[in-house]
Structures are given as C-alpha cells and as structure tokens.
Design an enzyme around this catalytic site. Structure first.
Site, mmCIF file in Angstrom:
data_model
loop_
_atom_site.group_PDB
_atom_site.id
_atom_site.type_symbol
_atom_site.label_atom_id
_atom_site.label_comp_id
_atom_site.label_asym_id
_atom_site.label_seq_id
_atom_site.Cartn_x
_atom_site.Cartn_y
_atom_site.Cartn_z
ATOM 1 N N SER B 142 13.465 44.780 16.228
ATOM 2 C CA SER B 142 12.348 45.059 17.130
ATOM 3 C C SER B 142 12.898 45.179 18.564
ATOM 4 O O SER B 142 13.849 45.922 18.781
ATOM 5 C CB SER B 142 11.283 43.971 16.994
ATOM 6 O OG SER B 142 10.062 44.391 17.537
ATOM 7 N N ARG B 212 -2.052 39.316 22.156
ATOM 8 C CA ARG B 212 -1.359 38.912 20.947
ATOM 9 C C ARG B 212 -2.141 39.317 19.696
ATOM 10 O O ARG B 212 -1.553 39.683 18.678
ATOM 11 C CB ARG B 212 -1.144 37.403 20.966
ATOM 12 C CG ARG B 212 -0.430 36.853 19.742
ATOM 13 C CD ARG B 212 0.981 37.396 19.574
ATOM 14 N NE ARG B 212 1.773 36.538 18.703
ATOM 15 C CZ ARG B 212 3.085 36.618 18.547
ATOM 16 N NH1 ARG B 212 3.765 37.537 19.199
ATOM 17 N NH2 ARG B 212 3.736 35.809 17.764
ATOM 18 N N ASP B 310 5.941 49.250 7.935
ATOM 19 C CA ASP B 310 5.886 48.965 9.373
ATOM 20 C C ASP B 310 4.944 49.963 10.064
ATOM 21 O O ASP B 310 5.177 51.169 10.036
ATOM 22 C CB ASP B 310 7.304 49.060 9.957
ATOM 23 C CG ASP B 310 7.409 48.467 11.360
ATOM 24 O OD1 ASP B 310 6.386 48.429 12.077
ATOM 25 O OD2 ASP B 310 8.516 48.049 11.730
ATOM 26 N N HIS B 340 5.941 45.182 9.940
ATOM 27 C CA HIS B 340 7.012 45.020 10.922
ATOM 28 C C HIS B 340 7.684 43.648 10.834
ATOM 29 O O HIS B 340 8.917 43.536 10.884
ATOM 30 C CB HIS B 340 6.430 45.242 12.315
ATOM 31 C CG HIS B 340 7.431 45.175 13.424
ATOM 32 N ND1 HIS B 340 8.455 46.078 13.538
ATOM 33 C CD2 HIS B 340 7.564 44.323 14.466
ATOM 34 C CE1 HIS B 340 9.181 45.780 14.609
ATOM 35 N NE2 HIS B 340 8.667 44.725 15.179
ATOM 36 N N ASP B 341 6.898 42.586 10.716
ATOM 37 C CA ASP B 341 7.434 41.227 10.712
ATOM 38 C C ASP B 341 8.397 40.955 9.562
ATOM 39 O O ASP B 341 9.044 39.890 9.547
ATOM 40 C CB ASP B 341 6.300 40.193 10.660
ATOM 41 C CG ASP B 341 5.848 39.774 12.049
ATOM 42 O OD1 ASP B 341 6.446 40.244 13.040
ATOM 43 O OD2 ASP B 341 4.900 38.976 12.147
#
Lengths: 381, 381
Positions: B142, B212, B310, B340-341
């Site tokens: 990332s 967030r 992602d 993504h994580d």
C-alpha cells in the site's frame, strides 16, 4: 374513470394519509408525476408503462433517459402511456422533508424513515387515485430498479412484467456502509440542524456536496475516471505546491466538486437522507421468509440487466437475482467503462434491452431486427 | 560506523533540516525506527532489509506483520537486520504536524505537503545518519509499496531488490477522489481549525473517524463484508424503526464506527491528512519522462504482488507495474476475499511471497520446499 394530466405536464396527486412499513404516518401525502403518450384502455387493461427514477432522479424520464422514451423510441410513446412518478420523500413535487407539514412548517426531522416498499406502496396509492389498477410493465435502474423489483413482490398482480436494472435483491453491507458515509457527511454538517434547517438556513450544502462526491465515485468506473483525469492538475492550478491548498486541485477533485455543486443546486439534503436511508433498508427478503424464498416466489416475468464495471451494484448481484427469481426473462450484461451510471448513459445497449423487454413481454416473439449483432453487451441468459 | 538502537527498541534519529520535493523546509526533522535482528556487515555491504509501513502503520512490523518477521520466519531476524521507520509526517515518533516546531508550538498548518518521494528521501537521510549507505532489500505494501517503488527509482544503487505489494505506479483518479473525500471529512470538521487544533482541542475526532469509515470500505472486499454483515441489525438495535436514528444501526455501521473510533484513539488527524495527501501525489513518472519510461528505466529487481479483490488498488494496477518495470522478478496474485487488507492479513500467501523474494534475490535459486503447492494465490509471471 382514468384521469391523467396532459402529456408532459408535471402534476401532483393527493394520496391521503400514508402509513409507512415501520408504522409512522405521513399526513396528507402527495405524489407528483409526468406522463408521456396517450392512455388507452381502462382501469384493468391498458397501455401504461411505469418508469422508476433513481436516487436523485425526477419525473421527466424523457430527459434523464434521453433517446429511450418518445415517439418511435424503445419505449414508444405512440404505443405506450409512460408514467414516471417522483418517489415519496422526493423533492420534485412529491411529499418530502422539505414539504409543508399540516402545521405549515417543513416536515424536516418529523418526516418518517421510508423503505423501498413504502415508495412502491405510495406509487400504487397514486395509481389508484388516478384510476389505474394495473400496468403493463414497471421499469427502473438503481433505486428505480429496487422499486421495480419490490413492485413484483409486493403487488404481483398489478404488473404484467418488470425490467430491473443495475440493482441487487437487498442492500449489501458495502452499500449500507458507503451510503451511511454519505448520510453522515450531511448530518455532521452544522447547517443540518438535526434535519430542521428549512426555516433557519439554506441547509447542509457542504455536507450534501461531500455526500455526492463520495456517491459519484461509486457511480463511475475507476478505469474510466482514470483515463479521463489520471493525475492531471486542474487547469491553472498546482496541486503539487509546498502546502496542501484546496484552491490547487487535481482535475478529478475539480470534477467531483463540480458534481457536488451541481447536485446542491437542484436537490434537497433532507430528501437525499430519506431516499439513501430507503436504499439502506432495501431487502426483498424481509418478512417473506428470506431473500431466496422471496425471489423464487416471484411470478412476474422479470428481465434483469447490470453493468460489468459497476462498483456500487456489482454484476454478481444481478447474476444472483437472475439465478433466484421465479420467473426470469433474461439477464443482460451491459459492457461499458462507465460503471453504475451506464444504466443512464449507454443508450444503445439500453435501447436493445428495452426493445427486447417489450418484445418478449408484449409481442410474443423476440424482435429480429438488428438483434443478431450486439456490439458491446451480451445476453447471459 | 553503523550505530543502531537495541533490537526492538523505538529510537528517534535527527536528520537535520529537510527540504521537500515542492521546495518547503522542515526544520530539524527526526525519523523514528525500530530494528529487529543483529546488524552484520558495514556501511556498504550488510544484511539490512527495510520495511515500509502503510498509511496508519507504525515501526513495529513484528506486530502488524505478525508471523512474517522474526526468528525463522520469512523475514528471518536470525539472518536479517530488519529496519522499519515511521514515515516522515507520521505520528509514531517521526516529525509530523503534531510535533513541536522550533518555536515550541505544534507544526500544525505550517507542516508542508509531502510526496512519497519525500518520505523516501527522509528515510535515506535517516539511514545515512545511522551510517548505512546501502540495503539488501526494501519491502512494503500500500503506501509502503509506493515508498518501496520510489526507492527503486529515486535511489536505485542504494537497494539490491524491492518487493512492492498492493499498490500502483501512480495515484489513480479514483484513489485521489476517495482520498480527497477523506481529507475533506477531516478538514470540514469544525475542530480541525485549519490544521492548528493542537493547542485548542482534541482535534477533528469525528472527521477522522468519518475518514476512516470511508477508507475502511476501500480496504475490505465487498463480498467479504457482505458475508459477515449483510443487512443484519446490530444486536439490541432496530435500524428499521419509524425514524432514522443513529442509535439504531445495521451491524456494518456499528463495525465501521468501531473502526473509526479505534483509529481516533491511536492516530493524529494532521498526520492522516499529510500522508493521504502524499498518496494523492504518488506518481512514479513525475519528472522522469512519464510513467512507463520511468518504470522501464528501473534496474532494481522488483517483485510485484496484489490482491484479486482489492477495490483500492485493483490488480490491473499491479499487472501494469509488472508489464512495465525494467527488471521485474515476478508477479503474484493474492487470492482472498479480504480485499486490499489481504497484504496485511493473508499471512500464508505473504509468507510464500516473501520467501520467494528472499530466495530469488539472495540465494541464487528458488526455494523448493513447499512451493510446488500454492493453495490460494498464484504466480502470474
């Protein structure tokens, strides 16, 4: 006796007190609509096609579906009486948070939460009010697709067929998340005043614009946006300066801000919250023994279409619908870089979908003209 | 003489005045770091592997990459001296907006905009400060992947090899858009005070949490989120009541609010803005004759990996990197519902990627143990 306003003219019809799915009452509710094409037939057998607009849409379907509704077009107004209502909760003539409560002030925070089923029930009340007890078809995309789907499950004997575009059988967790982020952008704006801004100020314009910027990123394909804007600077601005400066933007930021400003000029934040909340509550399975049982019970012939690059309502959701609906007419994949908004912009593919829908549901045979070739999209089933 | 802090201990190193890519000066900057494993060698030939954290990461790579860095693990600290710095602009020990300006008050709005190249240049200054002029490898995902990539282009003779995970060659328009929405959520919070909240209040906590929540929806796969939460109500709450009520939520809303609150407890909003802006400015092609020329000029052996689900850095962006990098070691597709994580959570696939990377770049041969079978992901090239 069916009584409709002149063709193309915006009219408002009283539907009396409306009781929501959750049990709240909206006193003296109204539904606005436009119709295009002459009504033929009677209360039970007629030529009405109902079109359902999306979240920020209005009654003028000939504008937002330019090229698809009119004389000789896919939804031929020489043949059909096309009716497009403004959703309950809306700001284009129907009763919404900005409308006057019986006490004269705006409904504001007193406006109840609506579900997609409520929008459909109010539309049915409207049709009853003008003397219509049955329609030939209901068609819609996105929130309009959710409404079209709910029509087939709530009032299956009221509609002969449905065309459901770019939507899912229920809100996904991701959709609830990104929609709640939009609601939060509005409600956190100090000008929201808990929803009762109407007599105080112009409302949460910054918050509404922020909500729209987030939403727009779910309406467009990421590769299309990137091809258009990439990392290009907005003309005359330098987004790479010594300090971050909102006056110096990347072109995509300017584009998104423009989208936000445009919406603020034409839309009420209270309506945005109410209809976004209705999308959060979208669940065709609620109270019907679960999603797949509800879909399988459907008797209304339903055509499903979606967009291959849709981030908001990914195509697997339309595949899910088509696998589970009890009476599915077909599944079409719109191929487009545009993303979700392709249900508004890909006129040529929509023309094919709508002509096929009319043919399959009314003419007893598939059209043969020009349907052998389909240069972009494809019929999956 | 290489002088490093004791293994595992957080230390802070002065790098002097730092001049940014855009021409601003950060007086008396510091970089915080942790190292794991003994340093062996000298300034030019040694066993240092540099790990680059992501947007809200910190120096303790043994925690956020649990199971991958340690004795006998893929990044074996019996063999390697793993160093993980806190990015310039950060809030885990390096100089950031919350740090004291030479005048004693927080930098706040005086903190300059940084680029990914600035983060890398400051890290190089830090390495020089501790006596290191060359490293064996740089690895990151990332924002950490953007930094690893920039290392190979800015200082190609400084690094022997790079492993670039879940990132793109430059910010896409969609990324800039969604990242700007997060910045906007923070800067529109009345408690932001133009970035100078440090002496006034706790800062834009609501705005940071909102940022967030948006970000988290780009970090996770939409199908995984839906399988976990769907339209389920948060326990003891009824999100389907008569009125919309923030105290009555869907489970996914509660989950996202929890993610927001957790970040607010551990992260500074000013840093969030600075590092997000650095991601907006990520463009490996800037000043290098364009993206593909820059990538093609790369001489550093680089392994690329990405995640099939992602949303934020779609896999086509890693395919683009692997097609264009001048010295690509391989491309691995992490197969995971997580999105993504997955670059943080799919330990087993990451273990394979990192072991292969070490083997290809250090041992002269690919490892044979357990690499015939790859139950989830796959090597594309």
């Amino acid at each position: 006796m069916v009584a409709l306003a002149p063709s193309g003219e915006l009219a408002v019809v009283a539907i009396g007190d409306f009781r929501t799915e959750a049990g709240a009452t909206l006193t003296d509710a109204h539904i606005a609509y436009q119709r295009f094409g002459d009504f033929r037939g009677d209360r039970h057998t007629n030529n009405v096609i109902l079109i359902e607009h999306a979240l920020t849409g209005d009654t003028d379907v000939t504008t937002w579906w330019d090229g698809l509704v009119g004389p000789g077009l896919a939804l031929d107004t020489n043949r059909w009486c096309v009716i497009c209502t403004n959703a309950l909760g809306g700001c284009y003539g129907s009763t919404g948070p900005a409308s006057a409560h019986p006490d004269g002030a705006a409904w504001g925070s007193r406006f109840p939460a609506l579900s997609i089923r409520d929008l459909v029930a109010a539309e049915r009340d409207f049709l009853h009010s003008v003397g219509i007890g049955h329609v030939r078809a209901v068609i819609g995309g996105s929130m309009g697709g959710a409404r079209a789907l709910e029509w087939t499950l709530s009032w299956p004997t009221f509609v002969d067929a449905a065309c459901v575009l770019a939507v899912s059988a229920r809100a996904s967790a991701w959709q609830i998340g990104i929609q709640s982020a939009q609601i939060s952008a509005i409600t956190r704006d100090p000008d929201f005043h808990g929803g009762d801004y109407y007599s105080i100020c112009d409302g949460p314009l910054e918050g509404l614009a922020a909500a729209r910027r987030i939403a727009h990123l779910t309406y467009r394909g990421e590769m299309e946006l990137d091809e258009r804007f990439g990392t290009i600077a907005q003309q005359g601005e330098n987004p790479l300066g010594k300090f971050r400066d909102p006056a110096h933007r990347f072109a995509v930021e300017s584009y998104l801000e423009y989208q936000g400003r445009k919406l603020v000029e034409r839309f009420d934040a209270g309506t945005y919250v109410v209809l976004t909340e209705a999308l959060n509550r979208h669940d065709a399975g609620r109270g019907r023994g679960g999603l797949n049982k509800a879909l399988y019970s459907s008797t209304v012939p339903t055509l499903v279409a979606g967009v291959d690059t849709d981030i908001l309502y990914p195509f697997h959701q339309q595949e899910h619908l088509s696998r589970n609906l009890g009476n599915v007419l077909g599944l079409y994949k719109i191929v487009s870089p545009v993303g979700h908004d392709a249900f508004l912009t890909e006129t040529r593919q929509l023309d094919r979908i709508l002509r096929m829908f009319i043919a399959k549901t009314n003419d007893g045979a598939e059209p043969t003209d020009g349907f052998g070739l389909d240069p972009e999209g494809q019929w999956i089933i």
